[in-house]
Design an enzyme around this catalytic site. Sequence first.
Site, short mmCIF file in Angstrom:
data_model
loop_
_atom_site.label_atom_id
_atom_site.label_comp_id
_atom_site.label_asym_id
_atom_site.label_seq_id
_atom_site.Cartn_x
_atom_site.Cartn_y
_atom_site.Cartn_z
N LYS A 50 0.92 -1.22 0.02
CA LYS A 50 -0.17 -0.18 -0.05
C LYS A 50 0.81 1.24 -0.17
O LYS A 50 0.69 2.42 -0.74
CB LYS A 50 -1.04 -0.02 1.17
CG LYS A 50 -1.90 -0.99 1.08
CD LYS A 50 -3.07 -1.02 2.32
CE LYS A 50 -3.68 -2.30 2.34
NZ LYS A 50 -4.54 -2.72 3.53
N GLN A 94 -4.51 -0.95 9.76
CA GLN A 94 -4.38 -2.38 9.05
C GLN A 94 -4.96 -3.82 9.95
O GLN A 94 -4.77 -3.49 11.25
CB GLN A 94 -3.05 -2.68 8.58
CG GLN A 94 -2.75 -4.11 7.92
CD GLN A 94 -3.43 -4.09 6.59
OE1 GLN A 94 -3.45 -3.15 6.01
NE2 GLN A 94 -3.72 -5.39 6.08
N ASP A 117 -10.51 3.41 4.34
CA ASP A 117 -11.07 1.81 4.18
C ASP A 117 -12.77 1.95 4.04
O ASP A 117 -13.06 0.81 3.63
CB ASP A 117 -10.77 1.18 5.67
CG ASP A 117 -9.68 0.19 5.37
OD1 ASP A 117 -9.38 -0.33 4.33
OD2 ASP A 117 -8.97 -0.13 6.51
N1 GUN Z 1 -6.52 -6.62 6.28
C1 GUN Z 1 -6.78 -7.11 4.96
N2 GUN Z 1 -7.65 -6.56 4.33
C2 GUN Z 1 -7.50 -5.20 4.89
C3 GUN Z 1 -7.91 -3.81 4.33
O1 GUN Z 1 -8.61 -3.87 3.10
N3 GUN Z 1 -8.07 -2.96 5.26
C4 GUN Z 1 -7.63 -3.05 6.20
N4 GUN Z 1 -7.51 -2.14 7.14
N5 GUN Z 1 -7.10 -4.18 6.72
C5 GUN Z 1 -7.03 -5.28 6.19
#
Ligand code: GUN
Length: 288
Positions: A50, A94, A117
């Site tokens: 990311k 996350q 998110d």
């Molecule tokens: N963990 C796995 N996928 C995601 C996501 O799309 N967002 C977040 N914050 N954590 C994750």
Amino acid sequence: MTARLLDGKALAARLRAGLAERIAALPFRPGLVVVRVGEDPASGVYVRNKDKAAREAGFASRTLHLPEATSEAALLAEIAALNADAEVDGILVQLPLPAHIRAEAAIAAVDPAKDVDGFHPMNAGRLASGLPGLVPCTPRGAMHLLAEAGVRLRGARAIVIGRSQIVGRPMAQLLLAADCTVTIAHSRTDDLPGECRRADIVVAAVGRPEMVRGGWIKPGATVIDVGINRLPDGRLVGDVAFAEALPHAGAITPVPGGVGPMTIACLLENTLDAALARRSGPALSGRA
Ligand code: GUN
């Protein structure tokens, strides 16, 4: 007949290039902070990906990596500081978090205007109410793929298999907003194959390898496979039995290379939306 492949890797690359152009033309650099707590190894990979994608597109991106022993109160204090930081446009916490921290508390602590998110109950509620807001990245990416496929959404029967907060529920809301007739199915649904066979659009988001069989697919249907499952032999497969579905579907996303790459592209899209909305005040631009 064999299904057309919906290439998420190529579409994500185009989206990211478009975002980079728009960011280069801005008088500021939109800021993204990804918060990671502890040492979950998969999260390490996701967070790096990311951050790298965000930097490549021109965002001011950084990772706030907190130790495993961070208390919930300390995490909430860090989030409050990011909420108050004018340079930060997007905050992503996350998941998973260590077991002693309630994920819902962390999610609710993020300023909904910075919730890239789209997990905050305010954004989930806005989506369910048909109001503009930040939308979860994976469903947003799936809607882009449907647009790219050029399939008719208005009036079409769609089935979403899976009812998670992150994918299934918001996906169903986006399809409803696009005038689909939506069925939300799940592990307890009676006659899942029969429900699936009625659908013009199938979105599989259950997290069970190859659960959706080829015979469940209506001839010509569009299949969006959100699943990413690692088999004991190391192969990555989706929630749809891909080879079986190919002769039935009109279009289908591969795994890998379908929905997966779209998630990060849409995180960046959400971050730019959040930055523009926060800094100039207009309602958030569209959904997909
Ligand atoms: N963990 C796995 N996928 C995601 C996501 O799309 N967002 C977040 N914050 N954590 C994750």
